[in-house]
Every structure is written in structure tokens, then in C-alpha cells.
Design an enzyme around this catalytic site. Structure first.
Site, PDB file in Angstrom:
ATOM      1  N   GLY A 260       0.892  -1.320  -0.052  1.00 12.36           N
ATOM      2  CA  GLY A 260      -0.017   0.073   0.222  1.00 12.36           C
ATOM      3  C   GLY A 260       0.719   1.222   0.179  1.00 12.36           C
ATOM      4  O   GLY A 260       0.318   2.318  -0.320  1.00 12.36           O
TER       5      GLY A 260
ATOM      6  N   ARG B 126      -5.369   0.797  -6.803  1.00  5.74           N
ATOM      7  CA  ARG B 126      -4.269   1.326  -6.472  1.00  5.74           C
ATOM      8  C   ARG B 126      -3.686   2.606  -7.318  1.00  5.74           C
ATOM      9  O   ARG B 126      -3.051   3.476  -6.915  1.00  5.74           O
ATOM     10  CB  ARG B 126      -3.048   0.476  -6.268  1.00  5.74           C
TER      11      ARG B 126
ATOM     12  N   GLU C 150       4.079   4.026   6.463  1.00  7.05           N
ATOM     13  CA  GLU C 150       2.910   3.316   6.208  1.00  7.05           C
ATOM     14  C   GLU C 150       1.842   4.184   5.452  1.00  7.05           C
ATOM     15  O   GLU C 150       1.967   5.291   5.548  1.00  7.05           O
ATOM     16  CB  GLU C 150       2.359   3.088   7.480  1.00  7.05           C
ATOM     17  N   ASP C 151       1.097   3.389   4.751  1.00  5.95           N
ATOM     18  CA  ASP C 151      -0.037   3.965   4.184  1.00  5.95           C
ATOM     19  C   ASP C 151      -1.126   4.341   4.825  1.00  5.95           C
ATOM     20  O   ASP C 151      -1.574   5.831   4.937  1.00  5.95           O
ATOM     21  CB  ASP C 151      -0.494   2.974   2.997  1.00  5.95           C
TER      22      ASP C 151
ATOM     23  N   ASP D 114      -4.860   1.620  10.572  1.00  2.66           N
ATOM     24  CA  ASP D 114      -6.509   1.539  11.029  1.00  2.66           C
ATOM     25  C   ASP D 114      -6.641   1.110  12.349  1.00  2.66           C
ATOM     26  O   ASP D 114      -6.576   1.882  13.551  1.00  2.66           O
ATOM     27  CB  ASP D 114      -6.867   0.435  10.215  1.00  2.66           C
TER      28      ASP D 114
ATOM     29  N   LYS E  24      -6.990   6.219  11.055  1.00  4.08           N
ATOM     30  CA  LYS E  24      -8.111   6.154  11.165  1.00  4.08           C
ATOM     31  C   LYS E  24      -8.527   6.101  12.844  1.00  4.08           C
ATOM     32  O   LYS E  24      -8.149   5.129  13.386  1.00  4.08           O
ATOM     33  CB  LYS E  24      -8.722   4.843  10.786  1.00  4.08           C
TER      34      LYS E  24
HETATM   35  P1  5GP Z   1      -4.197  -2.217  11.000  1.00  4.58           P
HETATM   36  O1  5GP Z   1      -3.326  -3.446  11.468  1.00  4.58           O
HETATM   37  O2  5GP Z   1      -3.679  -0.970  11.408  1.00  4.58           O
HETATM   38  O3  5GP Z   1      -5.649  -2.386  11.042  1.00  4.58           O
HETATM   39  O4  5GP Z   1      -4.061  -2.238   9.530  1.00  4.58           O
HETATM   40  C1  5GP Z   1      -3.387  -1.575   8.482  1.00  4.58           C
HETATM   41  C2  5GP Z   1      -3.343  -2.080   6.994  1.00  4.58           C
HETATM   42  O5  5GP Z   1      -4.883  -2.274   6.966  1.00  4.58           O
HETATM   43  C3  5GP Z   1      -3.107  -0.924   6.160  1.00  4.58           C
HETATM   44  O6  5GP Z   1      -1.644  -1.204   6.016  1.00  4.58           O
HETATM   45  C4  5GP Z   1      -4.055  -1.226   5.005  1.00  4.58           C
HETATM   46  O7  5GP Z   1      -3.217  -2.301   4.229  1.00  4.58           O
HETATM   47  C5  5GP Z   1      -4.995  -1.854   5.441  1.00  4.58           C
HETATM   48  N1  5GP Z   1      -6.183  -0.978   5.529  1.00  4.58           N
HETATM   49  C6  5GP Z   1      -6.770  -0.480   6.531  1.00  4.58           C
HETATM   50  N2  5GP Z   1      -7.838   0.418   6.424  1.00  4.58           N
HETATM   51  C7  5GP Z   1      -7.960   0.619   4.956  1.00  4.58           C
HETATM   52  C8  5GP Z   1      -8.663   1.410   3.918  1.00  4.58           C
HETATM   53  O8  5GP Z   1      -9.536   2.009   4.284  1.00  4.58           O
HETATM   54  N3  5GP Z   1      -8.277   1.101   2.964  1.00  4.58           N
HETATM   55  C9  5GP Z   1      -7.481   0.206   2.540  1.00  4.58           C
HETATM   56  N4  5GP Z   1      -7.384  -0.067   1.035  1.00  4.58           N
HETATM   57  N5  5GP Z   1      -6.616  -0.578   3.004  1.00  4.58           N
HETATM   58  C10 5GP Z   1      -6.866  -0.197   4.535  1.00  4.58           C
END
Ligand code: 5GP
Length: 177
Positions: free
Chosen positions: A47, A167, A101-102, A105, A133
Site C-alpha cells: 500500500g 491502487r 505506512e499508508d 487502522d 483512522k
Molecule cells: P491495521 O493493522 O492498522 O488495522 O491495518 C493496517 C493495514 O490495513 C493497512 O496497511 C492497509 O493495508 C489496511 N487498511 C486499513 N484500512 C484501510 C482502508 O480504508 N483502505 C485500504 N485500502 N486498506 C486499509
């Protein structure tokens, strides 16, 4: 304009100009904070590839960049989720490390991965994320350089995908409510 990715409809959320301005700000901040420190950026694929590429061009000091993939799998109950890094061949000992990081979440991925990096005893370890988020975060991680706080809605574009697609969009789009 609305945009269809597979079976879902997305609406504009962050324009290319807004993304560019945020990246210029973050690049300037990092370049100022790390002057004389030769930082090592570690971008987390897939991402963050577009963000990492644009951010790195805004770094005006000597710096290195490396790309890794994270694979997560269910560990035992006591270990919880286990995350392994693929492609991390750099020695982080006494390096000034910045993770790219992109999006953060829930924070699960990074909070599982960061202890592994700290194990290598970098001089410092900071996080740079384009999106966060806040409402979705259950595993708080300190984000040192942030582009945008966003609501708890699924986004695509600018490197972020929906089931592998979307993407290539040059803007960030939010799922239609
Ligand atoms: P976390 O472990 O913080 O929940 O997950 C992070 C990862 O989940 C990010 O690196 C991404 O790959 C994916 N992710 C979380 N939210 C989104 C979103 O709204 N859109 C997309 N495309 N990927 C997301």
C-alpha cells in the site's frame, strides 16, 4: 466524480493537490528533524509504494530506503497475531529508522511488528503514515509524522487497494455511504 472499483462505488476524498501538500510538509519536517543523521526509511508494501516514492523525493538530506512486506498469521493464544517481515535485510543496529505506512487502522499490524524492529536496537524508531483512522484504533501506535486523520470509512487510491484494484488512482477516494 464517482469511481467504480470492482463491486463498490467510491467518491473523492483527498485530491492530488491535498496529498502533495501534505507530503511536502512531512518531507520538510523529516528533513529538518533528521539533518546529519542519515536516516533509514522502511516502507511497508504494497500500500505505501506510491506514498513512499513521493515522500522520498521530498527528503533533502542523505537517506536510505528499503522496502518490506508484512505477512501476518494467527499465532497461539498467548502470542496473538504474529507478523513476519519479508525482505528486511538491513541491519538496524544504531540506525535512525523511519517506518513508512499508508494507513494505520486498528494499529494491530504495527504494534505487532514494532517490537521486532526494536529488538535490533535502532538508535531511534519513528512512524510516518499518510492516513490514520483514529476511531478504528484499538492498538494505539504513536504516529510521529502524519498526513491526515480520516473517518472510519474504507478508502482506496494512491497505492491503497480494494481487493487488489484501485491502487492506480492519483487521489484518495472514500467508499460511498
Ligand atoms: P491495521 O493493522 O492498522 O488495522 O491495518 C493496517 C493495514 O490495513 C493497512 O496497511 C492497509 O493495508 C489496511 N487498511 C486499513 N484500512 C484501510 C482502508 O480504508 N483502505 C485500504 N485500502 N486498506 C486499509
Amino acid at each position: 466524480m464517482k469511481h467504480q472499483v470492482l463491486d463498490k462505488t467510491f467518491v473523492p476524498y483527498l485530491t492530488p493537490a491535498e496529498i502533495e501538500a501534505a507530503i511536502k510538509r512531512m518531507g520538510a519536517d523529516i528533513s529538518r528533524d533528521y539533518a546529519g543523521k542519515d536516516p533509514l526509511f522502511i516502507a511497508i508494501l504494497n500500500g505505501s509504494f506510491m506514498f513512499a516514492s513521493d515522500l522520498f523525493k521530498e527528503i533533502s538530506i542523505p537517506a536510505e530506503i528499503s522496502f518490506i512486506k508484512l505477512a501476518s498469521y494467527k499465532g497461539t493464544e498467548s502470542t496473538g497475531n504474529v507478523v513476519t517481515a519479508i525482505g528486511l535485510e538491513r541491519d538496524l543496529f544504531q540506525r535512525e529508522v523511519i517506518i513508512i505506512e499508508d494507513i494505520v487502522d486498528t494499529g494491530k499490524t504495527l504494534s505487532a511488528f514494532l517490537p521486532q524492529l526494536l529488538h535490533q536496537q535502532p538508535a531511534s524508531l519513528k512512524i510516518c503514515s499518510l492516513l490514520h483512522k483514529k476511531e478504528a484504533t484499538t492498538h494505539p501506535v504513536a504516529i510521529d509524522y502524519l498526513g491526515f486523520e480520516i473517518p472510519n470509512l474504507f478508502v482506496v487510491g494512491y497505492g491503497l487497494d480494494y481487493n487488489g484494484f484501485g491502487r492506480n488512482l492519483n487521489q484518495i477516494m472514500q467508499i460511498e455511504a
